[in-house]
Design a protein around this motif. Structure first.
Motif, PDB file in Angstrom:
ATOM      1  N   GLN A   8       1.239   1.470   3.854  1.00 29.39           N
ATOM      2  CA  GLN A   8       0.004   0.566   3.604  1.00 29.39           C
ATOM      3  C   GLN A   8       0.384  -0.184   2.347  1.00 29.39           C
ATOM      4  OE1 GLN A   8      -3.087   3.164   3.871  1.00 29.39           O
ATOM      5  NE2 GLN A   8      -4.929   1.507   4.167  1.00 29.39           N
ATOM      6  N   GLN A   9       0.831   0.401   1.583  1.00 32.95           N
ATOM      7  CA  GLN A   9       0.281  -0.759   0.092  1.00 32.95           C
ATOM      8  C   GLN A   9       1.305  -2.017   0.656  1.00 32.95           C
ATOM      9  OE1 GLN A   9      -1.446  -0.271  -2.747  1.00 32.95           O
ATOM     10  NE2 GLN A   9      -2.335   1.289  -2.033  1.00 32.95           N
ATOM     11  N   GLN A  45       4.231  -0.480  -9.318  1.00 32.39           N
ATOM     12  CA  GLN A  45       4.232   0.465  -8.545  1.00 32.39           C
ATOM     13  C   GLN A  45       5.508   1.399  -7.755  1.00 32.39           C
ATOM     14  OE1 GLN A  45       1.538  -1.534  -5.226  1.00 32.39           O
ATOM     15  NE2 GLN A  45      -0.149   0.627  -5.465  1.00 32.39           N
ATOM     16  N   ALA A  60      -0.100  -3.992   2.322  1.00 34.90           N
ATOM     17  CA  ALA A  60      -1.485  -5.139   1.983  1.00 34.90           C
ATOM     18  C   ALA A  60      -0.904  -6.047   0.980  1.00 34.90           C
ATOM     19  CB  ALA A  60      -2.381  -3.638   1.059  1.00 34.90           C
ATOM     20  N   GLU A  79       1.097   5.722   4.232  1.00 35.90           N
ATOM     21  CA  GLU A  79       0.529   5.078   2.303  1.00 35.90           C
ATOM     22  C   GLU A  79       1.191   4.413   1.967  1.00 35.90           C
ATOM     23  OE1 GLU A  79      -0.296   9.133   2.146  1.00 35.90           O
ATOM     24  OE2 GLU A  79      -1.701   9.207   0.355  1.00 35.90           O
ATOM     25  N   VAL A  80       2.985   4.389   1.145  1.00 33.78           N
ATOM     26  CA  VAL A  80       3.601   3.565   0.925  1.00 33.78           C
ATOM     27  C   VAL A  80       3.794   2.176   1.367  1.00 33.78           C
ATOM     28  CG1 VAL A  80       5.991   2.935   0.295  1.00 33.78           C
ATOM     29  CG2 VAL A  80       4.859   5.659  -0.171  1.00 33.78           C
ATOM     30  N   LEU A  84       2.174   6.573  -6.256  1.00 37.91           N
ATOM     31  CA  LEU A  84       2.104   6.433  -5.012  1.00 37.91           C
ATOM     32  C   LEU A  84       2.501   8.501  -4.206  1.00 37.91           C
ATOM     33  CD1 LEU A  84       2.342   3.427  -2.896  1.00 37.91           C
ATOM     34  CD2 LEU A  84      -0.081   4.514  -3.384  1.00 37.91           C
ATOM     35  N   GLN A 116       4.450  -8.734  -8.848  1.00 34.13           N
ATOM     36  CA  GLN A 116       4.196  -6.750  -8.461  1.00 34.13           C
ATOM     37  C   GLN A 116       5.334  -6.669  -7.690  1.00 34.13           C
ATOM     38  OE1 GLN A 116       0.653  -7.692  -5.620  1.00 34.13           O
ATOM     39  NE2 GLN A 116       1.162  -5.427  -5.534  1.00 34.13           N
ATOM     40  N   LEU A 150       6.370  -3.090  -5.486  1.00 34.33           N
ATOM     41  CA  LEU A 150       6.568  -1.607  -5.634  1.00 34.33           C
ATOM     42  C   LEU A 150       7.708  -0.476  -5.452  1.00 34.33           C
ATOM     43  CD1 LEU A 150       5.541   0.595  -4.062  1.00 34.33           C
ATOM     44  CD2 LEU A 150       5.414  -0.435  -1.974  1.00 34.33           C
TER      45      LEU A 150
END
Ligand SMILES: Nc1ncnc2c1ncn2[C@@H]1O[C@H](COP(=O)(O)OP(=O)(O)OP(=O)(O)O)[C@@H](O)[C@H]1O
Length: 596
Positions: free
Chosen positions: A400-401, A567, A404, A397-398, A391, A537, A539
């Protein structure tokens, strides 16, 4: 500004620890404030606070700014037998060759050396006994060439002091399961009437101990073993603190006078064990007890001084001294031999990754960072495998990820799902920030996540179902510790809000929010705090520009926390820059091991 005023000012502004200032003031009280030994005490103590076991002249010359009232040192201080001593003296600082130590750290390093040295000779087992028992545990066909997992297991049985290192998924725990079985099987083969070796498993954190227990049980379940051997295998791993009986005062119940009743200890995640804790462990072991350290040499070390696993791995060459190579060859394992010292024989490194699928972006990224491979980093950025995503460092954007991934967990909690299910969902995802402060730091990121949850109607008031917290203090009475993460749920008994924590044995513990020790938000945590944990997962949030705090070990640790999907948010090129910044902990362990 006087020297003492300078020290006080730096301590007040948080650039020196109060302990550093107090030690320097102590020396000043015995000499005078301008004495260079005040500076040396300050410097060595400060370095210890940065994780170094000792200080050498080049490092000393890089310390502190130009406004320092003392001139830059041109040489290490001469021993005076009182403040600066040589090994064997009772002094505050010990000068050992070209290194200066706090006396306590010199002593701790000496104890580790002594414990390793006492365990250098390998155990006497008739040649071929290991190979015979290993045949069933290591079926042929795991790739071409030498089976390094088999080497590691035999190594751990043969050597009273052994180190097994490897990245995530290289089968360390799989190997440890077989090592333990092999240790018991060979002991029984040698003397069927003697009692079997007593084995204990430990890890530096509760999370790491719980993970070891779980994955070891899975690996042991695959093995066909006689009943008595299975019964002698340890069923759980505990924290090192619990193994040693370390209480609130930091003192271990087990020590040289009251050693543990144990014949073999295996310590997982040993990269996180600092010199002080390692010394406490080694002191608490009977002289003939075996020690096997298992861990990933490339990860961040503990925040405390010392990194014994990394120091020992640095000594290793991948080849073995001719005598030891011949010993392994007698078991059918032709390891490379080279003329080197037996102290360099302690480590076996596993490199083949077993966990991930054919092509794992997580594993490839970890390798590229470790090897500072700019080309591989660029290729992974351009065409990432399915488990890896990038990203840009753009906030919406970050966020939002992250939202989510965490929104469904908060929803599950809000719907009043079973606490165990909420806790399991919470354990699957985490945001890991490289920094604590600043726009891309963990504090601000958490605030923005919570704000977004509030705006979305998923959070209201201070406590709401799905609020995730990370404890920042120990509470011995509650049995909750700094670094434990919990999530707020509805108590099925009465519908009240409680914070759910996973206990070491996999059960769920519900605690009323008012009873919690100090805590912070937990959706995002620092990479440092994530050590010893893994999540399905992850980020990873990097800052939008380079920082001296971004190091190879930090990023490698972040990347290897992810099991299935990773990510990374941050500008292109930052990883390559950080990969070149290596943390070198200063220590004399390797050199003293070869010299003393
Ligand atoms: N030789 C092997 N044959 C088949 N499966 C293996 C082998 N070695 C490891 N595995 C499997 O690969 C996976 C990863 O192994 P393991 O958990 O032992 O790795 P690890 O190095 O301990 O990882 P981590 O440090 O991340 O905990 C496990 O599912 C394990 O069962």
């Amino acid at each position: 500004m006087t020297a003492l005023a300078w020290i006080e000012e730096r301590a007040r502004s948080g650039r020196l620890r109060p302990l550093d200032a107090a030690l320097a003031q102590l020396v000043a009280a015995h000499t005078d404030a301008d004495d260079e030994r005040v500076w040396w005490m300050l410097a060595v103590s400060h370095q210890s606070g940065q994780g170094h076991v000792c200080l050498d002249l080049p490092a000393a010359q890089r310390l502190f700014d130009d406004d320092c009232p003392w001139p830059r040192p041109q040489a290490l201080p001469d021993p005076d037998g009182d403040i600066v001593g040589i090994p064997g003296d009772t002094a505050l600082l010990i000068r050992d060759g070209e290194r200066l130590y706090l006396a306590r750290d010199w002593q701790a390093e000496a104890q580790v050396l002594w414990a390793i040295r006492a365990r250098l000779p390998w155990r006497t087992l008739p040649g071929g006994v290991l190979a015979q028992h290993a045949a069933a545990l290591f079926p042929a066909g795991h790739g071409d060439g030498l089976d390094w997992q088999k080497v590691a297991a035999m190594h751990g049985v043969l050597r009273p002091f052994a180190v097994i290192t490897g990245g995530p998924g290289t089968g360390k725990t799989w190997t440890v399961a077989r090592l333990l079985a092999l240790r018991l099987l060979t002991a029984r083969a040698l003397d069927p009437h003697a009692s079997l070796p007593r084995i204990r498993l430990a890890a530096p954190t509760g999370k790491a101990a719980a993970r070891l227990t779980e994955s070891l049980q899975a690996s042991l379940a695959e093995l066909a073993l006689p009943e008595d051997i299975r019964a002698a295998l340890p069923s759980e791993a505990v924290t090192l603190h619990r193994l040693l009986g370390i209480g609130r005062d930091g003192r271990p119940r087990h020590n040289a006078q009251h050693p543990l009743l144990v014949d073999q200890v295996v310590v997982d995640e040993a990269s996180m064990v600092d010199l002080g804790l390692m010394t406490q462990l080694l002191r608490a072991l009977p002289a003939d007890a075996g020690v096997c350290l298992v861990g990933d040499r490339d990860q961040l070390a503990s925040v405390e001084a010392g990194a014994v696993l990394a120091d020992l791995c640095r000594l290793a060459t991948g080849a073995y001294s001719p005598d030891y190579a011949a010993r392994l060859a007698a078991e059918g394992l032709p390891v490379p031999a080279a003329a080197q010292r037996p102290e360099q024989d302690l480590v076996v490194r596993l490199t083949r990754v077993h966990r991930f699928g054919e092509r794992s972006g997580i594993a490839e990224l970890a390798t590229a960072l470790r090897e500072q491979d700019d080309t591989a980093l660029a290729a992974l950025r351009q065409a990432p495998p399915a488990d890896l995503g990038w990203l840009p460092a753009q906030r919406p954007e970050v966020l939002q990820q992250a939202l989510a991934a965490l929104r469904p967990v908060v929803q599950v909690a809000a719907e009043g799902a079973d606490p165990a299910a909420v806790l399991a969902a919470f354990g699957r995802f985490r945001v890991l920030c490289a920094l604590r402060r600043g726009p891309w730091g963990v504090e601000q990121f958490n605030q923005e996540l919570v704000r977004a949850l509030r705006q979305g109607g998923l959070a209201a008031g201070e406590w709401y179902p799905g609020r995730a917290v990370l404890l920042t203090r120990n509470d011995w009475a509650l049995g909750l510790f700094n670094g434990d993460a919990g999530i707020t749920v509805r108590d099925p008994a009465d519908g009240s809000l409680k914070v759910a924590f996973a206990t070491l044995d996999g059960a769920v513990r519900l605690v009323a929010p008012v009873r919690l020790p100090s805590h912070e938000e937990a959706w995002a945590m620092t990479i440092h705090k994530s050590q010893g944990s893994e999540f399905e997962q992850v980020l990873v949030v990097l800052p939008d520009q380079d920082s001296p705090l971004l190091t190879r070990e930090l990023l490698y640790t972040a990347v290897t926390r992810a099991r299935r999907r990773l990510q990374v948010a941050g500008p292109a090129g930052l990883l390559a820059q950080a990969a070149r910044r290596e943390v070198q902990r200063q220590s004399g362990l390797a050199e003293r091991l070869l010299r003393d």
